[in-house]
Design a protein around this motif. Sequence first.
Motif, PDB file in Angstrom:
ATOM      1  N   THR A 170     -22.964 -16.230 -53.455  1.00  0.00           N
ATOM      2  CA  THR A 170     -23.035 -17.491 -52.713  1.00  0.00           C
ATOM      3  C   THR A 170     -21.679 -18.122 -52.421  1.00  0.00           C
ATOM      4  O   THR A 170     -21.613 -19.119 -51.698  1.00  0.00           O
TER       5      THR A 170
ATOM      6  N   SER B 292     -21.276 -20.541 -58.731  1.00  0.00           N
ATOM      7  CA  SER B 292     -22.060 -20.302 -57.520  1.00  0.00           C
ATOM      8  C   SER B 292     -21.679 -21.321 -56.449  1.00  0.00           C
ATOM      9  O   SER B 292     -21.353 -22.472 -56.753  1.00  0.00           O
TER      10      SER B 292
ATOM     11  N   ASN C 293     -20.789 -12.555 -57.115  1.00  0.00           N
ATOM     12  CA  ASN C 293     -21.086 -13.925 -56.709  1.00  0.00           C
ATOM     13  C   ASN C 293     -21.628 -13.885 -55.272  1.00  0.00           C
ATOM     14  O   ASN C 293     -20.869 -13.702 -54.320  1.00  0.00           O
TER      15      ASN C 293
END
Length: 208
Positions: free
Chosen positions: A59, A35, A57
Amino acid sequence: MSFDRIAPVYDTLSRLVYGKSMVASQRHFLAAISSHATVLIIGGGTGWIVQELFAVNSTCSVVYVEASQEMIRQTEKKIKPKDASRIRFVWSEEIPVGAVYDCIITNFFLDLFSEQHASNRIHQIKNILKEDGCWIVTDFVDEGRWWQKILLKSMYIFFRTLSKIEATSLPPWRLQLEREGLRRKASQKFYHGFIESSLYVHVHKPLT
């Protein structure tokens, strides 16, 4: 070297020859990216890989380096407005300098270069990968099977003719990565062993 001419049909051609193997191989290790990672994608092609990465994902941020303007244009069309701030495009044949990354992705990139130039590129890329960062490499491998040699020869003739790549044969990229001190953490083979996706780690070596 330019993939502008074949960019509109690149994905279709790869599916005709390799079915779902090319897509599956490039997806395989995306979930391993942490992350909030800063991710460098070199030679990302038509951009579907970014869609896949953003889907798993939410982020991470991406710097997308591609030598083909047409590939970049196709990628831009695939990016959702909510994700636009998470990606920066760089039109270049060179490895970017001035920053280091948590993760680097090179899919079917190292096979474009001669053995010496592939070694140089690997060294450059390692130097912009953070200590303990990961490098996802997906590319062809030659295990000496007759049909692999025929496919490799055909591909190099095709891409040298249309895209003016410099390579005439597959560089020993796995050996070259090991020589740079990168440790292979995991790997998975596809298309009867002709395609390999590997997760390498830049291991910090303490001073002695």
